[in-house]
Design a protein around this motif. Structure first.
Motif, PDB file in Angstrom:
ATOM      1  N   SER A 152      -3.110  33.531 -70.207  1.00 45.32           N
ATOM      2  CA  SER A 152      -2.414  34.813 -70.081  1.00 45.32           C
ATOM      3  C   SER A 152      -1.534  34.750 -68.842  1.00 45.32           C
ATOM      4  O   SER A 152      -2.021  34.397 -67.759  1.00 45.32           O
ATOM      5  N   ILE A 153      -0.255  35.065 -69.010  1.00 47.02           N
ATOM      6  CA  ILE A 153       0.660  35.075 -67.857  1.00 47.02           C
ATOM      7  C   ILE A 153       1.378  36.412 -67.805  1.00 47.02           C
ATOM      8  O   ILE A 153       2.104  36.780 -68.728  1.00 47.02           O
ATOM      9  N   LEU A 154       1.146  37.159 -66.745  1.00 42.61           N
ATOM     10  CA  LEU A 154       1.909  38.370 -66.484  1.00 42.61           C
ATOM     11  C   LEU A 154       3.192  37.962 -65.776  1.00 42.61           C
ATOM     12  O   LEU A 154       3.177  37.078 -64.924  1.00 42.61           O
ATOM     13  N   ALA A 155       4.296  38.589 -66.132  1.00 42.97           N
ATOM     14  CA  ALA A 155       5.563  38.307 -65.458  1.00 42.97           C
ATOM     15  C   ALA A 155       6.303  39.617 -65.254  1.00 42.97           C
ATOM     16  O   ALA A 155       6.263  40.504 -66.107  1.00 42.97           O
ATOM     17  N   ILE A 156       6.949  39.750 -64.112  1.00 49.74           N
ATOM     18  CA  ILE A 156       7.710  40.963 -63.809  1.00 49.74           C
ATOM     19  C   ILE A 156       9.195  40.675 -64.026  1.00 49.74           C
ATOM     20  O   ILE A 156       9.674  39.576 -63.708  1.00 49.74           O
ATOM     21  N   THR A 157       9.922  41.642 -64.590  1.00 51.74           N
ATOM     22  CA  THR A 157      11.350  41.458 -64.816  1.00 51.74           C
ATOM     23  C   THR A 157      12.133  42.728 -64.495  1.00 51.74           C
ATOM     24  O   THR A 157      11.604  43.839 -64.633  1.00 51.74           O
ATOM     25  N   ASP A 158      13.378  42.514 -64.050  1.00 50.12           N
ATOM     26  CA  ASP A 158      14.309  43.637 -63.883  1.00 50.12           C
ATOM     27  C   ASP A 158      15.371  43.610 -64.980  1.00 50.12           C
ATOM     28  O   ASP A 158      16.371  44.314 -64.911  1.00 50.12           O
ATOM     29  N   GLY A 159      15.143  42.758 -65.994  1.00 51.56           N
ATOM     30  CA  GLY A 159      16.092  42.609 -67.085  1.00 51.56           C
ATOM     31  C   GLY A 159      17.081  41.486 -66.862  1.00 51.56           C
ATOM     32  O   GLY A 159      17.765  41.062 -67.787  1.00 51.56           O
ATOM     33  N   LYS A 160      17.137  40.984 -65.613  1.00 48.47           N
ATOM     34  CA  LYS A 160      18.060  39.881 -65.281  1.00 48.47           C
ATOM     35  C   LYS A 160      17.296  38.656 -64.774  1.00 48.47           C
ATOM     36  O   LYS A 160      17.679  37.523 -65.025  1.00 48.47           O
ATOM     37  N   THR A 161      16.232  38.922 -64.021  1.00 49.59           N
ATOM     38  CA  THR A 161      15.381  37.876 -63.440  1.00 49.59           C
ATOM     39  C   THR A 161      13.961  38.110 -63.920  1.00 49.59           C
ATOM     40  O   THR A 161      13.561  39.257 -64.137  1.00 49.59           O
ATOM     41  N   MET A 162      13.200  37.030 -64.100  1.00 52.62           N
ATOM     42  CA  MET A 162      11.791  37.182 -64.462  1.00 52.62           C
ATOM     43  C   MET A 162      10.961  36.268 -63.573  1.00 52.62           C
ATOM     44  O   MET A 162      11.251  35.081 -63.434  1.00 52.62           O
ATOM     45  N   LEU A 163       9.921  36.827 -62.949  1.00 53.62           N
ATOM     46  CA  LEU A 163       9.043  36.068 -62.064  1.00 53.62           C
ATOM     47  C   LEU A 163       7.622  36.075 -62.617  1.00 53.62           C
ATOM     48  O   LEU A 163       7.020  37.145 -62.768  1.00 53.62           O
TER      49      LEU A 163
ATOM     50  N   ILE B 225       7.861  46.025 -57.040  1.00 57.07           N
ATOM     51  CA  ILE B 225       8.298  46.923 -58.107  1.00 57.07           C
ATOM     52  C   ILE B 225       9.595  47.633 -57.723  1.00 57.07           C
ATOM     53  O   ILE B 225      10.508  47.780 -58.545  1.00 57.07           O
ATOM     54  N   GLU B 226       9.697  48.049 -56.460  1.00 59.59           N
ATOM     55  CA  GLU B 226      10.931  48.694 -56.005  1.00 59.59           C
ATOM     56  C   GLU B 226      12.133  47.753 -56.127  1.00 59.59           C
ATOM     57  O   GLU B 226      13.221  48.170 -56.537  1.00 59.59           O
ATOM     58  N   LYS B 227      11.934  46.495 -55.776  1.00 57.11           N
ATOM     59  CA  LYS B 227      13.013  45.503 -55.914  1.00 57.11           C
ATOM     60  C   LYS B 227      13.430  45.376 -57.382  1.00 57.11           C
ATOM     61  O   LYS B 227      14.620  45.278 -57.702  1.00 57.11           O
ATOM     62  N   ALA B 228      12.437  45.366 -58.272  1.00 56.10           N
ATOM     63  CA  ALA B 228      12.731  45.266 -59.703  1.00 56.10           C
ATOM     64  C   ALA B 228      13.541  46.471 -60.173  1.00 56.10           C
ATOM     65  O   ALA B 228      14.538  46.335 -60.889  1.00 56.10           O
ATOM     66  N   LEU B 229      13.136  47.663 -59.743  1.00 60.85           N
ATOM     67  CA  LEU B 229      13.832  48.885 -60.153  1.00 60.85           C
ATOM     68  C   LEU B 229      15.250  48.947 -59.581  1.00 60.85           C
ATOM     69  O   LEU B 229      16.128  49.583 -60.169  1.00 60.85           O
ATOM     70  N   ASP B 230      15.472  48.266 -58.453  1.00 61.29           N
ATOM     71  CA  ASP B 230      16.816  48.205 -57.861  1.00 61.29           C
ATOM     72  C   ASP B 230      17.647  47.061 -58.438  1.00 61.29           C
ATOM     73  O   ASP B 230      18.792  46.842 -58.008  1.00 61.29           O
ATOM     74  N   GLY B 231      17.066  46.292 -59.383  1.00 64.44           N
ATOM     75  CA  GLY B 231      17.787  45.159 -59.964  1.00 64.44           C
ATOM     76  C   GLY B 231      17.937  43.990 -59.018  1.00 64.44           C
ATOM     77  O   GLY B 231      18.848  43.178 -59.148  1.00 64.44           O
ATOM     78  N   LYS B 232      17.025  43.892 -58.041  1.00 62.19           N
ATOM     79  CA  LYS B 232      17.147  42.855 -57.003  1.00 62.19           C
ATOM     80  C   LYS B 232      15.940  41.907 -56.978  1.00 62.19           C
ATOM     81  O   LYS B 232      15.552  41.403 -55.927  1.00 62.19           O
ATOM     82  N   LEU B 233      15.359  41.676 -58.147  1.00 60.19           N
ATOM     83  CA  LEU B 233      14.162  40.829 -58.216  1.00 60.19           C
ATOM     84  C   LEU B 233      14.468  39.381 -57.816  1.00 60.19           C
ATOM     85  O   LEU B 233      13.572  38.654 -57.373  1.00 60.19           O
ATOM     86  N   SER B 234      15.737  38.984 -57.922  1.00 62.34           N
ATOM     87  CA  SER B 234      16.132  37.624 -57.534  1.00 62.34           C
ATOM     88  C   SER B 234      15.927  37.380 -56.036  1.00 62.34           C
ATOM     89  O   SER B 234      15.869  36.233 -55.585  1.00 62.34           O
ATOM     90  N   GLU B 235      15.778  38.456 -55.272  1.00 67.30           N
ATOM     91  CA  GLU B 235      15.575  38.330 -53.818  1.00 67.30           C
ATOM     92  C   GLU B 235      14.095  38.143 -53.453  1.00 67.30           C
ATOM     93  O   GLU B 235      13.765  37.928 -52.292  1.00 67.30           O
ATOM     94  N   VAL B 236      13.211  38.240 -54.458  1.00 66.10           N
ATOM     95  CA  VAL B 236      11.765  38.260 -54.205  1.00 66.10           C
ATOM     96  C   VAL B 236      11.137  36.881 -54.409  1.00 66.10           C
ATOM     97  O   VAL B 236      11.451  36.180 -55.371  1.00 66.10           O
ATOM     98  N   THR B 237      10.249  36.503 -53.493  1.00 63.92           N
ATOM     99  CA  THR B 237       9.357  35.355 -53.692  1.00 63.92           C
ATOM    100  C   THR B 237       7.929  35.892 -53.666  1.00 63.92           C
ATOM    101  O   THR B 237       7.496  36.471 -52.657  1.00 63.92           O
ATOM    102  N   LEU B 238       7.231  35.761 -54.774  1.00 65.73           N
ATOM    103  CA  LEU B 238       5.861  36.284 -54.839  1.00 65.73           C
ATOM    104  C   LEU B 238       4.922  35.404 -54.024  1.00 65.73           C
ATOM    105  O   LEU B 238       4.981  34.174 -54.092  1.00 65.73           O
ATOM    106  N   GLU B 239       4.049  36.048 -53.241  1.00 63.05           N
ATOM    107  CA  GLU B 239       3.092  35.329 -52.393  1.00 63.05           C
ATOM    108  C   GLU B 239       1.672  35.531 -52.929  1.00 63.05           C
ATOM    109  O   GLU B 239       1.295  36.645 -53.309  1.00 63.05           O
ATOM    110  N   TRP B 240       0.886  34.436 -52.938  1.00 62.33           N
ATOM    111  CA  TRP B 240      -0.467  34.481 -53.495  1.00 62.33           C
ATOM    112  C   TRP B 240      -1.479  33.884 -52.529  1.00 62.33           C
ATOM    113  O   TRP B 240      -1.157  32.971 -51.774  1.00 62.33           O
ATOM    114  N   LYS B 241      -2.698  34.403 -52.579  1.00 61.88           N
ATOM    115  CA  LYS B 241      -3.791  33.816 -51.807  1.00 61.88           C
ATOM    116  C   LYS B 241      -4.100  32.422 -52.364  1.00 61.88           C
ATOM    117  O   LYS B 241      -3.998  32.191 -53.572  1.00 61.88           O
ATOM    118  N   ASN B 242      -4.502  31.524 -51.500  1.00 64.21           N
ATOM    119  CA  ASN B 242      -4.867  30.180 -51.933  1.00 64.21           C
ATOM    120  C   ASN B 242      -6.351  30.184 -52.318  1.00 64.21           C
ATOM    121  O   ASN B 242      -7.212  29.767 -51.561  1.00 64.21           O
TER     122      ASN B 242
END
Length: 416
Positions: free
Chosen positions: A194-205, A308-325
């Motif tokens: 299962s892979i969740l992915a966030i999108t603003d319609g232009k970028t998907m992470l 989510i705010e970045k996605a709603l602003d159409g700026k998801l391309s500016e985001v790098t998702l960070e995760w715990k190791n």
């Protein structure tokens, strides 16, 4: 900020908990919420459950952001309604939500945009479906077209079983309309992811991968459920598999969303199978999974609200998702009898030794006590540096939670 989360399950508790972690968030309202969100930090339940009530509440309380939990509100068009009122909401519009709302719609979309998926046919009448079943290899997969609470998929081992399933869907109408149209699909074998992915319609992470355990009993036996446990990341989702997924499933899906002009700022949940012939898309959901969300969000280091705010602003391309190791293990505690009929109203006790995160899925808070109300009652989620240690923690803490008839699988996260 004031955030409104729509829904009442364990997923919504996890979303509310993650939003409350944000330094930007002052208050999280959950509508209608449950016994867990009633006592979660910064959270407050609101006893409303209809779209017009959500809109009125969001206006009255000057809500800055609404996040939709369950698919049913998305399919009903809650996002379109909110946007018409000038309210900020995270989720796809009604048309894009058909990627989950209709299996035939999503399969046709996959075919059109060359998303790698199993061969299939769509039927609305029993006789043509039965004729088709004479021509296929077994096992075969039969899916209700509409929303069936995660239970509208049957794997039939024989022709006779398949005929019986088709009749139960179309003639007996076991899913109250959702199975009046069916998809008959090639059976694939291999580990699922299962892979969740966030999108603003232009970028998907993509988020980190996870592995759900759908069946009620150990060894993936018995009837399907909404999910009996999850581990993240998924050990079968290797770098090579991820590259295959991005190239043959995620990117063509994003292209389709763009080309179709869907109003889609939200989550695409990819259910995929890792076969010897590569990765295949099994289905789309258009919201966070349950209980995948409960395993994935605690591993996220990024501020979910900011993302989510970045996605709603159409700026998801500016985001790098960070995760715990690390790794997480989520175990679902269910009522005795689930997924069939089950009693409710039992008191949940959590002793002082409990050290993991407890998400409530089906329980209410009454006079300072938690009482069971649902089939899937709670999720115990533990995080550690290894999967083995996360599993050990989660199972140890399952012994520190109790209610009459508590049932849980003993093999969540076992890798053979």
């Amino acid at each position: 900020m004031k955030v409104l989360v729509l829904g009442s399950g364990g997923r919504e508790h996890a979303i509310a908990y993650k939003c409350a972690e944000s330094s930007k968030v002052e208050k999280v309202y959950v509508a209608p919420g449950n016994g867990g969100t009633a006592i979660e930090n910064k959270c407050e339940n609101v006893n409303i459950s209809k779209i017009d009530e959500f809109v009125a509440f969001a206006k009255k309380e000057a809500i800055d952001l609404t996040i939709v939990g369950p698919e049913v509100y998305l399919v009903e068009g809650v996002v379109d309604t909110f946007k018409k009122e000038g309210l900020k909401i995270f989720g796809p519009g009604k048309i894009g939500a058909q990627l989950e709302g209709s299996k035939s719609f999503s399969k046709d979309f996959m075919k059109k945009y060359n998303v790698k998926t199993a061969a299939y046919e769509v039927f609305t009448e029993v006789e043509p479906a039965i004729e088709y079943l004479k021509t296929v290899d077994y096992p075969i997969v039969i899916k209700a077209d509409g929303l069936a609470a995660g239970k509208g998929v049957v794997i039939s081992e024989t022709y006779e079983d398949a005929v019986s399933t088709v009749k139960s869907f179309i003639v007996d109408d076991v899913f109250k309309g959702a199975g009046q149209k069916i998809v008959i699909e090639e059976f694939l074998t291999g580990p699922e992811a299962s892979i969740l992915a966030i999108t603003d319609g232009k970028t998907m992470l993509p988020f980190i991968s996870s592995k759900d355990h759908k069946k009620i009993h150990e060894g993936e036996t018995g009837p399907n459920t909404g999910g009996m446990g999850v581990i993240a990341p998924n050990p079968y989702f290797t770098k090579e598999v991820e590259e295959d997924f991005i190239k043959n499933i995620m990117n063509p899906t994003l292209e389709g969303i763009r080309e179709e002009g869907f109003d889609f700022t939200g989550i695409v949940f990819f259910g995929v199978m890792i076969t010897q012939k590569g990765v295949y898309a099994l289905e789309y959901n258009v919201r966070m999974g349950d209980p995948e969300t409960q395993a994935v969000l605690p591993l996220m280091d990024s501020d979910l609200v900011e993302v989510i705010e970045k996605a709603l602003d159409g700026k998801l391309s500016e985001v790098t998702l960070e995760w715990k190791n690390g790794h997480s293990c989520c175990i679902t505690g269910a009522s005795k009898g689930y997924p069939a009929s089950y009693p409710t109203g039992f008191k949940i006790t959590v002793n002082d030794k409990f050290a993991s995160k407890l998400f409530i899925a089906g329980a209410k808070e009454e006079d300072g006590e938690l009482l069971t109300t649902g089939g899937r009652v709670l999720n115990v989620v533990a995080i550690d540096s290894t999967l083995e240690d996360a599993r050990a923690k989660a199972y140890n803490d399952m012994k520190n939670v109790d209610f009459e008839g508590l049932y849980y699988r003993k093999d969540i996260g076992e890798i053979k």
